[in-house]
Design a protein around this motif. Structure first.
Motif, PDB file in Angstrom:
ATOM      1  N   SER A 201       0.865  -1.162  -0.014  1.00  0.00           N
ATOM      2  CA  SER A 201      -0.001  -0.034   0.001  1.00  0.00           C
ATOM      3  C   SER A 201       0.847   1.406  -0.045  1.00  0.00           C
ATOM      4  N   ILE A 202       2.201   1.165   0.686  1.00  0.00           N
ATOM      5  CA  ILE A 202       2.823   2.364   0.739  1.00  0.00           C
ATOM      6  C   ILE A 202       3.559   2.690  -0.541  1.00  0.00           C
ATOM      7  N   GLU A 203       3.770   1.544  -1.229  1.00  0.00           N
ATOM      8  CA  GLU A 203       4.398   1.715  -2.611  1.00  0.00           C
ATOM      9  C   GLU A 203       3.442   2.262  -3.768  1.00  0.00           C
ATOM     10  N   ASP A 204       2.240   1.935  -3.432  1.00  0.00           N
ATOM     11  CA  ASP A 204       0.903   2.516  -4.117  1.00  0.00           C
ATOM     12  C   ASP A 204       0.884   3.794  -3.959  1.00  0.00           C
ATOM     13  N   ALA A 205       1.038   4.323  -2.656  1.00  0.00           N
ATOM     14  CA  ALA A 205       0.623   5.705  -2.325  1.00  0.00           C
ATOM     15  C   ALA A 205       1.917   6.648  -2.998  1.00  0.00           C
ATOM     16  N   ILE A 206       3.118   5.952  -3.044  1.00  0.00           N
ATOM     17  CA  ILE A 206       4.174   6.538  -3.408  1.00  0.00           C
ATOM     18  C   ILE A 206       3.959   7.033  -4.869  1.00  0.00           C
ATOM     19  N   ALA A 207       3.716   5.745  -5.635  1.00  0.00           N
ATOM     20  CA  ALA A 207       3.268   5.930  -7.010  1.00  0.00           C
ATOM     21  C   ALA A 207       2.049   6.973  -7.262  1.00  0.00           C
ATOM     22  N   PHE A 208       1.063   7.166  -6.534  1.00  0.00           N
ATOM     23  CA  PHE A 208       0.235   7.944  -6.723  1.00  0.00           C
ATOM     24  C   PHE A 208       0.555   9.641  -6.537  1.00  0.00           C
ATOM     25  N   CYS A 209       1.599   9.557  -5.345  1.00  0.00           N
ATOM     26  CA  CYS A 209       2.348  10.912  -5.289  1.00  0.00           C
ATOM     27  C   CYS A 209       2.906  11.427  -6.588  1.00  0.00           C
ATOM     28  N   GLU A 210       3.834  10.446  -6.923  1.00  0.00           N
ATOM     29  CA  GLU A 210       4.509  10.882  -8.003  1.00  0.00           C
ATOM     30  C   GLU A 210       3.615  11.223  -9.417  1.00  0.00           C
ATOM     31  N   GLU A 211       2.509  10.481  -9.461  1.00  0.00           N
ATOM     32  CA  GLU A 211       1.611  10.796 -10.604  1.00  0.00           C
ATOM     33  C   GLU A 211       1.061  12.009 -10.555  1.00  0.00           C
ATOM     34  N   HIS A 212       0.777  12.555  -9.433  1.00  0.00           N
ATOM     35  CA  HIS A 212      -0.140  13.615  -9.071  1.00  0.00           C
ATOM     36  C   HIS A 212       0.821  14.745  -8.623  1.00  0.00           C
ATOM     37  N   GLY A 213       2.191  14.748  -8.720  1.00  0.00           N
ATOM     38  CA  GLY A 213       2.987  15.892  -8.443  1.00  0.00           C
ATOM     39  C   GLY A 213       3.052  16.267  -7.010  1.00  0.00           C
ATOM     40  N   LEU A 214       2.881  15.243  -6.085  1.00  0.00           N
ATOM     41  CA  LEU A 214       2.829  15.542  -4.636  1.00  0.00           C
ATOM     42  C   LEU A 214       4.042  14.933  -4.009  1.00  0.00           C
ATOM     43  N   ASP A 215       4.429  16.012  -3.294  1.00  0.00           N
ATOM     44  CA  ASP A 215       5.575  15.715  -2.173  1.00  0.00           C
ATOM     45  C   ASP A 215       5.028  14.527  -1.175  1.00  0.00           C
ATOM     46  N   TYR A 216       6.133  13.836  -0.800  1.00  0.00           N
ATOM     47  CA  TYR A 216       5.771  12.958   0.220  1.00  0.00           C
ATOM     48  C   TYR A 216       6.870  12.660   1.242  1.00  0.00           C
ATOM     49  N   VAL A 217       6.620  12.307   2.486  1.00  0.00           N
ATOM     50  CA  VAL A 217       7.484  12.071   3.595  1.00  0.00           C
ATOM     51  C   VAL A 217       7.104  10.866   4.362  1.00  0.00           C
ATOM     52  N   GLU A 218       8.207   9.909   4.405  1.00  0.00           N
ATOM     53  CA  GLU A 218       8.039   8.518   4.891  1.00  0.00           C
ATOM     54  C   GLU A 218       8.443   8.463   6.571  1.00  0.00           C
ATOM     55  N   LYS A 219       7.782   8.054   7.326  1.00  0.00           N
ATOM     56  CA  LYS A 219       7.987   8.044   8.776  1.00  0.00           C
ATOM     57  C   LYS A 219       7.635   6.828   9.344  1.00  0.00           C
ATOM     58  N   THR A 220       8.688   6.165  10.051  1.00  0.00           N
ATOM     59  CA  THR A 220       8.105   4.649  10.341  1.00  0.00           C
ATOM     60  C   THR A 220       8.579   4.564  11.804  1.00  0.00           C
ATOM     61  N   GLY A 221       8.062   3.284  12.272  1.00  0.00           N
ATOM     62  CA  GLY A 221       8.349   2.985  13.621  1.00  0.00           C
ATOM     63  C   GLY A 221       8.046   1.537  13.811  1.00  0.00           C
ATOM     64  N   THR A 222       8.428   0.663  14.790  1.00  0.00           N
ATOM     65  CA  THR A 222       8.175  -0.551  14.975  1.00  0.00           C
ATOM     66  C   THR A 222       7.512  -0.814  16.186  1.00  0.00           C
ATOM     67  N   THR A 223       7.541   0.340  17.188  1.00  0.00           N
ATOM     68  CA  THR A 223       6.927   0.341  18.438  1.00  0.00           C
ATOM     69  C   THR A 223       5.928   1.349  18.643  1.00  0.00           C
TER      70      THR A 223
END
Length: 352
Positions: free
Chosen positions: A197-219
């Motif tokens: 889903s995150i890969e799909d979200a990145i593809a969507f942002c790139e297609e629509h000219g949107l910047d994106y910021v990834e932040k992750t955590g395991t806890t």
């Protein structure tokens, strides 16, 4: 709903001994191979239910599974004994592996794991003994390596999927705010169910000219820090798929976003229940019911899980937290007619 968490782990030697035996329970027929003959009345089936972690959606699924097993048992004149074989792994792989060993030693007739990490553990534990496994709430069964193909799983495992339409969710972001420029992506990178889903979200942002910021955590603590970082980055909206780690942290992060007037768009209604602005996806009560029905078909009707297609529910239900909507300044009416249904909720810990 009866839940049990293992108080301690057995030794490796004991676990190995327990793994040695597996068979049917309360019936002269072998239930591990999906026979063609229907079972007779008065049969008792041992049903293992293994939940990944406590959160509102997964709890809703478990309750629905148990309710449907009770209803089907009464209808068919059989007993589905799950009370003694229901566990919660608390997101701990060691505990989940021990639960799997115990269920195999108890010679359960079927295992129902809830969520992708749990399903993967149960798949590994049943490769040799071929105890049927019917998973629930697995976003990408093929990507997780659980089945060869959704239409023809190919082994002892099948189940239900809660796959989401990431593009539809991000289109909701642009519907509410056509001027959005930067999207925050909040997820646990160790959750296999989130990666696609995150890969799909990145593809969507790139297609629509949107910047994106990834932040992750395991806890939960890391997710809280990631949420703070997204606020500091000044994102216009945050997207999270059906990520169990973020879900368990939602009650502790939603106010960070609402105070900054950043709407949090997510892949499940439980997020909205726990304070996120919006959840989009399936009805988890229905998902649990369908999961239980598939288990009954294997146990009572003798169906072979290898030949049972994965059931994917594509409800497209939009759940909006009206308290959060007011806090972030979004009129919920903009979403009318965009999903199969629009449901309003307010912040709570669990579904009633």
């Amino acid at each position: 709903m009866k839940k049990k968490v293992l108080a301690g782990l057995l030794t490796v030697a004991m676990a190995a001994t327990m793994m040695a035996g597996c068979g049917s329970s309360g019936s002269d027929q072998d239930t591990t191979q999906g026979t063609d003959e229907a079972k007779t009345e008065n049969t008792t089936y041992k049903v293992g239910i293994v939940q990944y972690v406590d959160d509102a959606s997964l709890n809703q699924i478990e309750k629905a599974i148990e309710a449907e097993l009770d209803a089907k048992g009464e209808e068919l004149g059989v007993t589905f004994d799950y009370a003694d074989y229901t566990f919660n792994g608390q997101a701990d792989s060691t505990v989940m592996n021990q639960i799997a060993a115990d269920l195999v030693a108890d010679e359960v007739d079927i295992i129902i794991p809830i969520a992708t990490p749990t399903a993967m553990v149960m798949q590994s534990a049943t490769e040799d003994n071929q105890i049927p496994v019917v998973f629930s709430a697995v976003s990408d069964p093929v990507g997780a390596g659980l089945v060869e193909d959704n239409e023809a799983p190919g082994s002892n495992i099948t189940g239900t999927s809660d796959a989401i339409d990431t593009e539809a969710i991000l289109n909701l972001v642009l519907t509410a705010n056509p001027d959005a420029k930067k999207i925050g992506l909040l997820y646990d990178k160790s959750q296999d169910s989130s990666i696609g889903s995150i890969e799909d979200a990145i593809a969507f942002c790139e297609e629509h000219g949107l910047d994106y910021v990834e932040k992750t955590g395991t806890t939960a603590a890391e997710i809280q820090a990631a949420a703070d970082s997204l606020v500091a980055e000044g994102v216009d909206a945050v997207f999270t798929p059906q990520d169990n780690t973020v879900m368990t942290a939602e009650l502790s992060i939603f106010e960070k976003f609402t105070d900054a007037k950043i709407p949090h768009y997510t892949g499940a209604d439980s997020f909205a229940l726990n304070g996120a602005f919006l959840g989009y996806g399936v009805n988890y009560e229905n998902l649990g019911t369908v999961t239980a029905d598939m288990a009954v078909e294997i146990l009572v009707d003798g169906k072979n899980p290898a030949e049972m297609p994965v059931e994917t529910l594509e409800d497209g239900i939009i759940t909006i937290n009206t308290e959060t909507a007011e806090a972030v300044g979004i009129d919920v009416n903009v979403f009318k007619n965009l999903g199969s249904e629009v449901i309003e909720t307010v912040t709570a810990k669990e579904f009633e």
